[in-house]
Scaffold this active site. Structure first.
Site, PDB file in Angstrom:
ATOM      1  N   ARG A  57      11.803  -4.618  -8.010  1.00  0.00           N
ATOM      2  CA  ARG A  57      10.353  -4.160  -8.098  1.00  0.00           C
ATOM      3  C   ARG A  57      10.312  -3.815  -9.603  1.00  0.00           C
ATOM      4  O   ARG A  57      11.082  -3.651 -10.209  1.00  0.00           O
ATOM      5  CB  ARG A  57       9.834  -2.865  -7.505  1.00  0.00           C
ATOM      6  CG  ARG A  57      10.057  -2.949  -5.958  1.00  0.00           C
ATOM      7  CD  ARG A  57       9.447  -3.960  -5.205  1.00  0.00           C
ATOM      8  NE  ARG A  57       8.076  -3.753  -5.562  1.00  0.00           N
ATOM      9  CZ  ARG A  57       7.113  -2.763  -4.736  1.00  0.00           C
ATOM     10  NH1 ARG A  57       7.681  -2.128  -3.876  1.00  0.00           N
ATOM     11  NH2 ARG A  57       5.967  -2.749  -5.266  1.00  0.00           N
ATOM     12  N   PRO A  91       0.996  -1.163  -0.041  1.00  0.00           N
ATOM     13  CA  PRO A  91      -0.107   0.033  -0.253  1.00  0.00           C
ATOM     14  C   PRO A  91       0.768   1.143  -0.025  1.00  0.00           C
ATOM     15  O   PRO A  91       1.802   1.321   0.687  1.00  0.00           O
ATOM     16  CB  PRO A  91      -0.835  -0.147   1.231  1.00  0.00           C
ATOM     17  CG  PRO A  91      -0.933  -1.660   1.416  1.00  0.00           C
ATOM     18  CD  PRO A  91       0.535  -1.989   1.164  1.00  0.00           C
ATOM     19  N   GLU A  92       0.360   2.328  -0.868  1.00  0.00           N
ATOM     20  CA  GLU A  92       1.343   3.380  -0.879  1.00  0.00           C
ATOM     21  C   GLU A  92       0.738   4.442   0.125  1.00  0.00           C
ATOM     22  O   GLU A  92      -0.322   4.290   0.681  1.00  0.00           O
ATOM     23  CB  GLU A  92       1.242   3.876  -2.222  1.00  0.00           C
ATOM     24  CG  GLU A  92       1.819   2.805  -3.247  1.00  0.00           C
ATOM     25  CD  GLU A  92       2.102   3.389  -4.643  1.00  0.00           C
ATOM     26  OE1 GLU A  92       2.370   4.291  -4.856  1.00  0.00           O
ATOM     27  OE2 GLU A  92       2.017   2.402  -5.450  1.00  0.00           O
ATOM     28  N   LYS A 111       4.081   5.545   4.158  1.00  0.00           N
ATOM     29  CA  LYS A 111       3.684   4.458   4.549  1.00  0.00           C
ATOM     30  C   LYS A 111       3.754   4.041   5.980  1.00  0.00           C
ATOM     31  O   LYS A 111       3.363   2.708   6.459  1.00  0.00           O
ATOM     32  CB  LYS A 111       4.420   3.422   3.825  1.00  0.00           C
ATOM     33  CG  LYS A 111       4.533   3.618   2.211  1.00  0.00           C
ATOM     34  CD  LYS A 111       5.488   2.722   1.527  1.00  0.00           C
ATOM     35  CE  LYS A 111       5.547   3.005   0.096  1.00  0.00           C
ATOM     36  NZ  LYS A 111       6.244   1.820  -0.729  1.00  0.00           N
TER      37      LYS A 111
END
Length: 274
Positions: free
Chosen positions: A262, A2-3, A52
């Site tokens: 990523r 989640p950002e 975050k």
């Protein structure tokens, strides 16, 4: 993962549910039982995120004169918080009111009780958060302009910029036509200002809608006569998770590769600026 907009939404939802109350706090799973017992029945003092990282305050009051306590949450890759009926599987953390709201935390990377001083130390290590009114983008720029690392890597470094994840990283670079391999020290100041302005514009909308939409009006499904995107990881986007699909602007194929663990998505034709 989640950002930052997701954590801001969680902070707002927690405030809506528990402000002005002294909720019950427990750990059905048992892994946070000791910390939950210390928070149980303390006045809820508000939640705030920095990127975050989510910080939930409790106390103090006459029954808890030893001072405020801070619950530190980082969802990590698989963590989530729900505001509805409890699920069968036990939660790491449950915050609830009798016959009222229930918040359950599952699978977080971090769920820990810390002091206000420890919270300050955590925040001191973070870069500026575009969702915060007190954020100073020049702090990030001073690190970017001295770095040989690609801008695509720097945007994901939470010590450079707080709250940016894979989706916002890919999308702001596309929207500003910036080659993701551009070294930080080669990035033009005007390009950095455009990236920051884009994040300041896009992320509050993500908080409100609880999803990431980045396409401009002329590239929406309605404007282009195309089918809406169906994906659990975001709304209408230009390149994120669109590998080998046609670019919505130029029609060439969206590319992908792994950068520092990523997946990076970009359009080689549109993104040529340094």
């Amino acid at each position: 993962m989640p950002e930052g907009h997701t954590l801001r939404r969680l902070a707002l939802d927690l405030d809506d549910a528990f402000s002005g109350t002294a909720p019950r706090v427990s750990s059905p799973q048992g892994r946070f039982a000791e910390g939950a017992a210390l928070l149980d029945g303390m006045p809820y003092a508000g939640a705030i995120n920095n990127g975050k990282q989510l910080f939930v305050g409790f106390g103090p009051d006459d029954e808890h004169p030893d001072g405020a306590r801070v619950l530190h949450i980082h969802l990590g890759l698989i963590g989530s918080m729900r505001f509805d009926a409890p699920l069968p599987a036990p939660a790491r953390l449950r915050i609830e009111l009798p016959d009222g709201p229930v918040a359950e935390l599952r699978g977080p990377q971090t769920c820990a009780l810390i002091t206000p001083g420890e919270r300050q130390a955590i925040e001191a290590r973070l870069g500026p958060d575009p969702l915060r009114a007190d954020a100073d983008p020049d702090r990030a720029w001073q690190r970017i302009r001295r770095s040989n690392k690609p801008i695509a890597a720097l945007l994901m470094d939470q010590q450079v910029l707080s709250g940016i994840g894979n989706v916002y990283r890919a999308e702001v670079l596309f929207r500003n036509r910036i080659n993701p391999d551009t070294p930080g020290k080669a990035l033009k100041p005007a390009s950095w200002r455009a990236i920051w302005a884009d994040l300041v514009e896009l992320m509050p909308t993500g908080v409100i809608d609880n999803r990431i939409d980045t396409v401009r009006p002329e590239h929406t499904p309605e404007a282009m006569g195309r089918e809406p995107r169906v994906d659990d990881h975001g709304g209408e986007v230009y390149v994120y998770r669109r590998h080998d699909q046609p670019c919505l602007v130029c029609g060439s194929r969206v590319r992908t590769r792994v950068l520092e663990g990523r997946n990076l998505f970009w359009c080689g034709k549109c993104q040529r600026r340094g």
